[in-house]
Motif scaffolding. Structure first.
Motif, mmCIF file in Angstrom:
data_model
loop_
_atom_site.group_PDB
_atom_site.id
_atom_site.type_symbol
_atom_site.label_atom_id
_atom_site.label_comp_id
_atom_site.label_asym_id
_atom_site.label_seq_id
_atom_site.Cartn_x
_atom_site.Cartn_y
_atom_site.Cartn_z
ATOM 1 N N VAL A 64 3.380 4.404 -98.444
ATOM 2 C CA VAL A 64 2.226 3.731 -99.038
ATOM 3 C C VAL A 64 1.194 4.738 -99.528
ATOM 4 C CG1 VAL A 64 0.219 2.311 -98.520
ATOM 5 C CG2 VAL A 64 2.465 1.565 -97.799
ATOM 6 N N ILE A 65 0.848 5.697 -98.672
ATOM 7 C CA ILE A 65 -0.222 6.642 -99.009
ATOM 8 C C ILE A 65 0.202 7.583 -100.135
ATOM 9 C CG2 ILE A 65 -1.610 8.555 -98.142
ATOM 10 C CD1 ILE A 65 -1.639 7.165 -95.427
ATOM 11 N N GLY B 197 2.680 2.160 -107.187
ATOM 12 C CA GLY B 197 3.137 3.414 -106.609
ATOM 13 C C GLY B 197 3.372 3.290 -105.118
ATOM 14 N N GLY B 198 2.462 2.572 -104.425
ATOM 15 C CA GLY B 198 2.635 2.368 -102.988
ATOM 16 C C GLY B 198 3.882 1.567 -102.671
ATOM 17 N N ALA B 199 4.166 0.555 -103.495
ATOM 18 C CA ALA B 199 5.370 -0.258 -103.295
ATOM 19 C C ALA B 199 6.621 0.585 -103.490
ATOM 20 C CB ALA B 199 5.373 -1.440 -104.257
ATOM 21 N N ALA B 200 6.614 1.446 -104.512
ATOM 22 C CA ALA B 200 7.763 2.313 -104.763
ATOM 23 C C ALA B 200 7.955 3.295 -103.608
ATOM 24 C CB ALA B 200 7.574 3.060 -106.075
ATOM 25 N N GLY C 17 2.906 7.375 -102.215
ATOM 26 C CA GLY C 17 3.281 6.654 -103.421
ATOM 27 C C GLY C 17 2.081 6.041 -104.113
ATOM 28 N N GLY C 18 1.166 5.458 -103.314
ATOM 29 C CA GLY C 18 -0.014 4.835 -103.892
ATOM 30 C C GLY C 18 -0.897 5.830 -104.620
ATOM 31 N N ARG C 19 -1.080 6.995 -104.029
ATOM 32 C CA ARG C 19 -1.939 8.001 -104.667
ATOM 33 C C ARG C 19 -1.269 8.605 -105.894
ATOM 34 N NH1 ARG C 19 -7.213 8.575 -105.224
ATOM 35 N NH2 ARG C 19 -7.936 10.742 -105.223
ATOM 36 N N ILE C 20 0.005 8.958 -105.771
ATOM 37 C CA ILE C 20 0.714 9.548 -106.909
ATOM 38 C C ILE C 20 0.777 8.555 -108.065
ATOM 39 C CG2 ILE C 20 2.960 10.383 -107.717
ATOM 40 C CD1 ILE C 20 3.379 11.543 -104.889
ATOM 41 N N GLY C 21 1.012 7.275 -107.736
ATOM 42 C CA GLY C 21 1.062 6.253 -108.771
ATOM 43 C C GLY C 21 -0.267 6.120 -109.492
ATOM 44 N N TYR C 22 -1.371 6.155 -108.741
ATOM 45 C CA TYR C 22 -2.694 6.042 -109.357
ATOM 46 C C TYR C 22 -2.967 7.236 -110.267
ATOM 47 C CZ TYR C 22 -7.730 5.411 -109.857
ATOM 48 O OH TYR C 22 -8.990 5.243 -110.375
ATOM 49 N N VAL C 23 -2.615 8.428 -109.793
ATOM 50 C CA VAL C 23 -2.840 9.638 -110.582
ATOM 51 C C VAL C 23 -2.043 9.594 -111.885
ATOM 52 C CG1 VAL C 23 -2.437 12.133 -110.653
ATOM 53 C CG2 VAL C 23 -3.430 11.085 -108.603
ATOM 54 N N LEU C 24 -0.798 9.163 -111.819
ATOM 55 C CA LEU C 24 0.074 9.163 -112.995
ATOM 56 C C LEU C 24 -0.211 8.017 -113.958
ATOM 57 C CD1 LEU C 24 3.519 10.108 -111.392
ATOM 58 C CD2 LEU C 24 1.939 11.603 -112.627
ATOM 59 N N PHE C 25 -0.470 6.816 -113.412
ATOM 60 C CA PHE C 25 -0.609 5.631 -114.260
ATOM 61 C C PHE C 25 -2.016 5.414 -114.805
ATOM 62 C CE2 PHE C 25 2.959 3.765 -111.480
ATOM 63 C CZ PHE C 25 3.937 4.312 -112.304
ATOM 64 N N TYR C 26 -3.023 5.772 -114.021
ATOM 65 C CA TYR C 26 -4.379 5.363 -114.362
ATOM 66 C C TYR C 26 -5.317 6.479 -114.808
ATOM 67 C CZ TYR C 26 -3.080 0.803 -112.534
ATOM 68 O OH TYR C 26 -2.461 -0.400 -112.344
ATOM 69 N N ARG C 27 -5.257 7.659 -114.161
ATOM 70 C CA ARG C 27 -6.230 8.715 -114.530
ATOM 71 C C ARG C 27 -5.575 10.098 -114.578
ATOM 72 N NH1 ARG C 27 -11.640 8.355 -111.167
ATOM 73 N NH2 ARG C 27 -12.417 9.396 -113.047
ATOM 74 N N PRO C 28 -4.486 10.244 -115.313
ATOM 75 C CA PRO C 28 -3.793 11.547 -115.334
ATOM 76 C C PRO C 28 -4.656 12.677 -115.890
ATOM 77 C CG PRO C 28 -2.943 10.081 -117.059
ATOM 78 C CD PRO C 28 -3.813 9.256 -116.163
ATOM 79 N N GLU C 29 -5.447 12.395 -116.955
ATOM 80 C CA GLU C 29 -6.264 13.449 -117.553
ATOM 81 C C GLU C 29 -7.332 13.950 -116.584
ATOM 82 O OE1 GLU C 29 -5.908 10.427 -118.856
ATOM 83 O OE2 GLU C 29 -4.636 10.717 -120.639
ATOM 84 N N PHE C 30 -7.964 12.995 -115.872
ATOM 85 C CA PHE C 30 -9.021 13.377 -114.929
ATOM 86 C C PHE C 30 -8.470 14.266 -113.824
ATOM 87 C CE2 PHE C 30 -11.147 12.604 -110.857
ATOM 88 C CZ PHE C 30 -12.448 12.996 -111.156
ATOM 89 N N TYR C 31 -7.357 13.868 -113.216
ATOM 90 C CA TYR C 31 -6.827 14.627 -112.090
ATOM 91 C C TYR C 31 -6.161 15.930 -112.530
ATOM 92 C CZ TYR C 31 -7.955 10.753 -109.031
ATOM 93 O OH TYR C 31 -8.636 9.802 -108.322
ATOM 94 N N LEU C 32 -5.712 15.976 -113.785
ATOM 95 C CA LEU C 32 -5.185 17.234 -114.300
ATOM 96 C C LEU C 32 -6.310 18.256 -114.395
ATOM 97 C CD1 LEU C 32 -2.704 18.691 -115.463
ATOM 98 C CD2 LEU C 32 -3.402 17.898 -117.734
#
Length: 287
Positions: free
Chosen positions: A77-78, A113-116, A80-95
């Motif tokens: 959950v932790i 991401g958490g579900a995956a 997958g959820g974080r990686i999913g958020y970084v990739l799907f929602y704010r990739p430019e910011f976290y890059l």
């Protein structure tokens, strides 16, 4: 177009404060945030409920497997959820700000991401212990709405992930959402993804033979979540730049489409997968 009501409800008037509300317990040297408490509540109550289900005939795993699932599921959950958020929602910011990727206590988790991540953890647990991965998913799916419910309540207390502007009587002015009253979409999600989905799966588990049709319960969860999230996206304010994608959907709606298709497939084909169920725990076989 929505207009502000004459006397809208403000988030602060509910006894919440943007500086202190995210913190559930402050001991000076230690702070426990509502976000963290939501995860703990979801995990502990979910584990307790899972043990209740495993006590019924034909369980696909034993108590020891459920204990392992707490560890592996939490990691799934932790991470997958974080990686999913970084990739799907704010990739430019976290890059540009890679150091903030690990700051999950400030929010920013993707359900998809958490579900995956959780699914991968369950596949690993099933493979390592020679269990039926699909039936393990069925049982965990019945538990998942508990975590979703607490997570959405934490979103509301944190004053994040608010809804679109509206003039409905229960609209709320959020501290970081501007002066415009908005849908409390976090509570809509808590009710639909949490309470409603939990009720549906509970009835199916305890009152029908759904748990003996591999894939039916997890299919219902995936389908139900996908439909609920697709609907709530009409009221939820998407992240900036992800509201009107070129194909006409929000990012949240886009990510639910494969879930709806996969969930529908699992539900429709579940009856054909029914077979004699030999319990991992307990004494009864179910034909």
């Amino acid at each position: 177009m929505a207009t502000a009501s004459s006397d809208p409800i403000t988030w602060n008037s509910l006894g919440l404060d943007p500086e202190t509300s995210p913190i559930a317990l402050d001991l000076g040297f230690f702070q426990l945030r509502w976000y963290s408490l939501a995860y703990l509540a979801g995990i502990l109550i979910g584990w307790w409920y899972l043990l209740k289900m495993l006590a019924r005939p034909g369980a696909p795993m034993a108590r020891r497997h459920a204990d392992d699932m707490v560890f592996y599921g939490t990691l799934g959950v932790i991470l997958g959820g974080r990686i999913g958020y970084v990739l799907f929602y704010r990739p430019e910011f976290y890059l540009a700000n890679p150091g903030e990727i690990v700051q999950i206590w400030d929010g920013g988790m993707s359900f998809h991401g958490g579900a995956a991540g959780t699914s991968l953890a369950m596949f690993y647990l099933a493979w390592r212990n020679k269990l039926s991965a699909l039936r393990v998913h069925d049982y965990i799916a019945c538990v998942a709405p508990i975590g979703l419910f607490f997570g959405r309540l934490a979103n509301f207390v944190n004053g994040e992930l608010w809804g679109r502007p509206t003039d409905v009587p229960w609209a709320i002015v959020f501290p970081h959402g501007g002066p415009i009253p908005r849908h409390p979409s976090q509570l809509y999600e808590a009710g639909l993804e949490g309470l409603l989905l939990f009720a549906i799966l509970s009835v199916m588990f305890w009152k029908t033979d759904a748990r003996y049709q591999p894939g039916k319960l997890v299919g219902t969860f995936v389908l139900g979540y996908g439909l609920c999230r697709f609907f709530v996206e009409f009221f939820r304010q998407p992240d900036q730049g992800l509201e009107h994608l070129s194909w006409g959907l929000t990012m949240g709606q886009t990510l639910t489409v494969p879930m709806i298709v996969a969930g529908l497939y699992l539900v429709v084909t579940a009856k054909g997968r029914r077979e004699r169920v030999e319990p991992v725990a307990g004494t009864e076989s179910i034909a």
